[in-house]
Design a protein around this motif. Sequence first.
Motif, PDB file in Angstrom:
ATOM      1  N   PHE A 187     -36.801  20.701 -43.122  1.00  0.00           N
ATOM      2  CA  PHE A 187     -35.386  20.334 -43.022  1.00  0.00           C
ATOM      3  C   PHE A 187     -34.716  20.180 -44.379  1.00  0.00           C
ATOM      4  CE2 PHE A 187     -36.669  18.997 -38.720  1.00  0.00           C
ATOM      5  CZ  PHE A 187     -35.678  19.629 -37.997  1.00  0.00           C
ATOM      6  N   GLY A 188     -35.428  19.667 -45.376  1.00  0.00           N
ATOM      7  CA  GLY A 188     -34.764  19.463 -46.651  1.00  0.00           C
ATOM      8  C   GLY A 188     -35.692  18.944 -47.726  1.00  0.00           C
ATOM      9  N   LEU A 189     -35.136  18.793 -48.907  1.00  0.00           N
ATOM     10  CA  LEU A 189     -35.877  18.366 -50.092  1.00  0.00           C
ATOM     11  C   LEU A 189     -36.271  16.893 -50.000  1.00  0.00           C
ATOM     12  CD1 LEU A 189     -33.586  20.023 -52.800  1.00  0.00           C
ATOM     13  CD2 LEU A 189     -35.751  20.922 -51.915  1.00  0.00           C
ATOM     14  N   ARG A 190     -37.312  16.548 -50.717  1.00  0.00           N
ATOM     15  CA  ARG A 190     -37.739  15.157 -50.784  1.00  0.00           C
ATOM     16  C   ARG A 190     -36.649  14.259 -51.363  1.00  0.00           C
ATOM     17  NH1 ARG A 190     -40.923  11.131 -48.905  1.00  0.00           N
ATOM     18  NH2 ARG A 190     -38.780  10.929 -48.190  1.00  0.00           N
ATOM     19  N   PHE A 191     -35.937  14.752 -52.371  1.00  0.00           N
ATOM     20  CA  PHE A 191     -34.914  13.955 -53.051  1.00  0.00           C
ATOM     21  C   PHE A 191     -33.550  14.643 -52.945  1.00  0.00           C
ATOM     22  CE2 PHE A 191     -38.966  13.236 -55.320  1.00  0.00           C
ATOM     23  CZ  PHE A 191     -39.137  11.880 -55.058  1.00  0.00           C
ATOM     24  N   PRO A 192     -32.903  14.569 -51.796  1.00  0.00           N
ATOM     25  CA  PRO A 192     -31.609  15.249 -51.631  1.00  0.00           C
ATOM     26  C   PRO A 192     -30.504  14.571 -52.440  1.00  0.00           C
ATOM     27  CG  PRO A 192     -32.092  13.898 -49.714  1.00  0.00           C
ATOM     28  CD  PRO A 192     -33.323  13.863 -50.575  1.00  0.00           C
TER      29      PRO A 192
ATOM     30  N   CYS B 258     -24.970  10.298 -42.142  1.00  0.00           N
ATOM     31  CA  CYS B 258     -24.556  11.142 -43.261  1.00  0.00           C
ATOM     32  C   CYS B 258     -25.760  11.555 -44.095  1.00  0.00           C
ATOM     33  CB  CYS B 258     -23.527  10.404 -44.121  1.00  0.00           C
ATOM     34  SG  CYS B 258     -23.002  11.332 -45.580  1.00  0.00           S
ATOM     35  N   ILE B 259     -26.643  10.608 -44.390  1.00  0.00           N
ATOM     36  CA  ILE B 259     -27.825  10.904 -45.208  1.00  0.00           C
ATOM     37  C   ILE B 259     -28.725  11.923 -44.510  1.00  0.00           C
ATOM     38  CG2 ILE B 259     -29.937   9.924 -46.180  1.00  0.00           C
ATOM     39  CD1 ILE B 259     -28.350   7.302 -46.604  1.00  0.00           C
ATOM     40  N   ILE B 260     -28.976  11.718 -43.221  1.00  0.00           N
ATOM     41  CA  ILE B 260     -29.817  12.648 -42.467  1.00  0.00           C
ATOM     42  C   ILE B 260     -29.172  14.033 -42.422  1.00  0.00           C
ATOM     43  CG2 ILE B 260     -30.787  13.156 -40.191  1.00  0.00           C
ATOM     44  CD1 ILE B 260     -30.784  10.042 -39.752  1.00  0.00           C
ATOM     45  N   ALA B 261     -27.872  14.060 -42.192  1.00  0.00           N
ATOM     46  CA  ALA B 261     -27.157  15.331 -42.099  1.00  0.00           C
ATOM     47  C   ALA B 261     -27.205  16.098 -43.412  1.00  0.00           C
ATOM     48  CB  ALA B 261     -25.709  15.087 -41.677  1.00  0.00           C
ATOM     49  N   ARG B 262     -26.967  15.417 -44.509  1.00  0.00           N
ATOM     50  CA  ARG B 262     -26.993  16.110 -45.797  1.00  0.00           C
ATOM     51  C   ARG B 262     -28.396  16.594 -46.140  1.00  0.00           C
ATOM     52  NH1 ARG B 262     -24.652  18.908 -46.879  1.00  0.00           N
ATOM     53  NH2 ARG B 262     -24.757  18.858 -49.162  1.00  0.00           N
ATOM     54  N   HIS B 263     -29.404  15.836 -45.750  1.00  0.00           N
ATOM     55  CA  HIS B 263     -30.791  16.250 -45.998  1.00  0.00           C
ATOM     56  C   HIS B 263     -31.086  17.583 -45.327  1.00  0.00           C
ATOM     57  CE1 HIS B 263     -35.227  16.089 -45.012  1.00  0.00           C
ATOM     58  NE2 HIS B 263     -35.253  15.925 -46.319  1.00  0.00           N
ATOM     59  N   CYS B 264     -30.525  17.808 -44.132  1.00  0.00           N
ATOM     60  CA  CYS B 264     -30.839  19.055 -43.421  1.00  0.00           C
ATOM     61  C   CYS B 264     -29.737  20.107 -43.565  1.00  0.00           C
ATOM     62  CB  CYS B 264     -31.147  18.783 -41.949  1.00  0.00           C
ATOM     63  SG  CYS B 264     -29.778  18.203 -40.937  1.00  0.00           S
ATOM     64  N   GLY B 265     -28.815  19.896 -44.509  1.00  0.00           N
ATOM     65  CA  GLY B 265     -27.861  20.940 -44.862  1.00  0.00           C
ATOM     66  C   GLY B 265     -26.563  20.962 -44.091  1.00  0.00           C
ATOM     67  N   LEU B 266     -26.309  19.958 -43.268  1.00  0.00           N
ATOM     68  CA  LEU B 266     -25.021  19.881 -42.579  1.00  0.00           C
ATOM     69  C   LEU B 266     -23.946  19.385 -43.531  1.00  0.00           C
ATOM     70  CD1 LEU B 266     -26.180  18.211 -39.242  1.00  0.00           C
ATOM     71  CD2 LEU B 266     -25.222  20.501 -39.450  1.00  0.00           C
ATOM     72  N   ARG B 267     -22.764  19.962 -43.418  1.00  0.00           N
ATOM     73  CA  ARG B 267     -21.604  19.432 -44.139  1.00  0.00           C
ATOM     74  C   ARG B 267     -21.034  18.266 -43.332  1.00  0.00           C
ATOM     75  NH1 ARG B 267     -17.597  24.274 -45.083  1.00  0.00           N
ATOM     76  NH2 ARG B 267     -16.621  22.795 -46.523  1.00  0.00           N
ATOM     77  N   VAL B 268     -20.538  17.248 -44.016  1.00  0.00           N
ATOM     78  CA  VAL B 268     -20.140  16.012 -43.345  1.00  0.00           C
ATOM     79  C   VAL B 268     -18.697  15.654 -43.670  1.00  0.00           C
ATOM     80  CG1 VAL B 268     -20.652  13.552 -43.046  1.00  0.00           C
ATOM     81  CG2 VAL B 268     -22.521  15.168 -43.429  1.00  0.00           C
TER      82      VAL B 268
END
Length: 277
Positions: A146-151, A214-224
């Motif tokens: 889903f995303g990087l360790r340190f988004p 918001c944090i979860i969404a940004r981690h997986c690449g969703l725009r918020v």
Amino acid sequence: MTAARAAAEILHRAPGVKPRVGIVLGSGLGGVADRIADAVAIPYTELPGFPVPSVEGHTGRLVLGTLGGQPVACMQGRVHAYEGAGFDTLKTAIRALKLAGCDILALTCAAGSLQLDVGPGCLMAISDHINMLGANPLTGPNDDSFGLRFPSMTDAWDPALRALLKAKAAAIGIDLAEGVYVAYPGPSFETPAEVRMLKLLGADAVGMSTVPECIIARHCGLRVVGCAVITNLGVGLGDGPVDHDQTLRAASAAASELERLLVGFLEGLHEKDGPRP
């Protein structure tokens, strides 16, 4: 993977709907989902790993269909950190929306204002946030799929989407404030001293949610993009009590304005506003 199973169930239950925009409705705002056309409603209890809210004003179902000309997946109700269930189900829900096709997440919430000129009934676009929950939903092993360790949280609240939200507000005659949202743990409301502290930290509105999504969404690449409905002034800034019933009443009263704004925002989305390359 639970999120993948939940996404598969969503698409199975709503054939022909591939949602582009996920929407999370906060306390007292669930009625916005009633505007969704050709709606298919799925109780969270029927979606693998989805959260089950325990707080009044949060129905607990996913509504799929069309709103403002866009295919949407609307979470009618959310869970909060203070409910004690952790963040795993919230991660499943947001990631399932991503896997089902969403590339934008629109977050709404009820909040107390820390600015005297932004009172009950106002809407506030969220420009940034402060996480004071004492926890981060990404704590624990990282899921690299889903995303990087340190988004990065730079521009966590997408500037282009927020500009569109503000433009649509101006076009339809809604006075939209803008400010920093701070997530405070709850479930007790803040003390007057805590409200003064939050103002000093640079917050403009306070609530008990929204930041984890918001944090979860940004981690997986969703725009918020996010909008808070102001239900009260922070304790010590205004007259009268602050309680959950009052929050629900004030949020419900402002829901029609939020609905108009969301519909206008969705109508303004075009392919050029899609995912970043």
